[in-house]
Write a protein that holds these residues in place. Sequence first.
Motif, mmCIF file in Angstrom:
data_model
loop_
_atom_site.group_PDB
_atom_site.id
_atom_site.type_symbol
_atom_site.label_atom_id
_atom_site.label_comp_id
_atom_site.label_asym_id
_atom_site.label_seq_id
_atom_site.Cartn_x
_atom_site.Cartn_y
_atom_site.Cartn_z
ATOM 1 N N PHE A 1 0.457 -14.583 2.634
ATOM 2 C CA PHE A 1 1.453 -14.618 1.557
ATOM 3 C C PHE A 1 1.941 -13.205 1.240
ATOM 4 N N ALA A 2 1.008 -12.232 1.253
ATOM 5 C CA ALA A 2 1.382 -10.848 0.947
ATOM 6 C C ALA A 2 2.348 -10.295 1.989
ATOM 7 N N LEU A 3 2.135 -10.608 3.259
ATOM 8 C CA LEU A 3 3.024 -10.118 4.312
ATOM 9 C C LEU A 3 4.409 -10.746 4.202
ATOM 10 N N ILE A 4 4.458 -12.012 3.835
ATOM 11 C CA ILE A 4 5.749 -12.681 3.659
ATOM 12 C C ILE A 4 6.491 -12.076 2.464
ATOM 13 N N LEU B 1 0.982 -0.073 3.162
ATOM 14 C CA LEU B 1 0.518 -1.166 2.314
ATOM 15 C C LEU B 1 -0.958 -1.417 2.577
ATOM 16 N N VAL B 2 -1.780 -1.195 1.548
ATOM 17 C CA VAL B 2 -3.211 -1.488 1.625
ATOM 18 C C VAL B 2 -3.416 -2.940 1.211
ATOM 19 N N LEU B 3 -4.244 -3.673 1.968
ATOM 20 C CA LEU B 3 -4.505 -5.073 1.649
ATOM 21 C C LEU B 3 -5.988 -5.292 1.365
ATOM 22 N N GLY B 4 -6.282 -5.788 0.181
ATOM 23 C CA GLY B 4 -7.654 -6.087 -0.201
ATOM 24 C C GLY B 4 -8.172 -5.109 -1.235
#
Length: 279
Positions: free
Chosen positions: A231-234, A246-249
């Motif tokens: 969802f974050a990438l979309i 973009l850091v994820l988590g």
Amino acid sequence: MDTKKVWFVTGASKGLGLTLVKRLMAEGHFVTATSRNIAELQEEVSEENETFLPLEVDLVNENSVEAAVTKTVEKFGKLDVVVNNAGYGQLGTLEEITDLESRQNFDINVFGSLNIIRKTMPYLRRQKSGFIINIASIGGLTGEFAGWGIYCATKFAVVGFTEALAAEVNELGVNATVVYPGYFRTDFLTGGSLRTPKTEIEEYTTARKLQTAHEKDINGNQPGDPEKAAFALIELVSMKNPPIHLVLGSDAFSIAGDKLNALQNEISEFKKLSTSTDY
């Protein structure tokens, strides 16, 4: 076709790539998914249909990559989002890992992505639009993981060429973002996604402990939800002014903050020596 995007996702038969592809399909996007094994894609997602194109691609073979990109444009008429997700982890200290093991990791994690960029950019450049997402790792921001040196080096490389790519394609109307995922609950720490060194040296106890921790303790207990990452990438692609980094988590966010603070402190501490070299 105007309301939905055409996505090209590598490494899509497992892990975050597979989760992303399934979410994109559920939302009605058009997707080309690549893997080393097309049967896995067909089993996990679908046979080819009007909105889905599964392809077996050898990322280190430019002809294979070019054929996949050509088939995508022929089928869907355009190309909007490229996700360089394919990659694997190589464990082992720098002394342990052979030249071949090192080069193979760079071939997939670095040169495979560069092949994709080289073959997709002509279409994005002509369109004057598009988005390239390069999946690195929080290990692309800090290499302070004993036994992960080569893997981290590949991800540092991904960060470096993404920054350059963003500077190069900005005037062309194309965006580029490097993503630093933390630990997500996928199969990355199992199977063919994580390789151990062929030769282990017993003196490297810290590296062995960290290797065991990843294989037995962290695996299955990762804090990140791959569905939420998809969802974050979309959402990233929908942004008018997307970030280059973009850091994820939450774990990755914490590690990134600690790294940046430590780096700033160390640089500042030795300012006198650093600036002593000018004429």
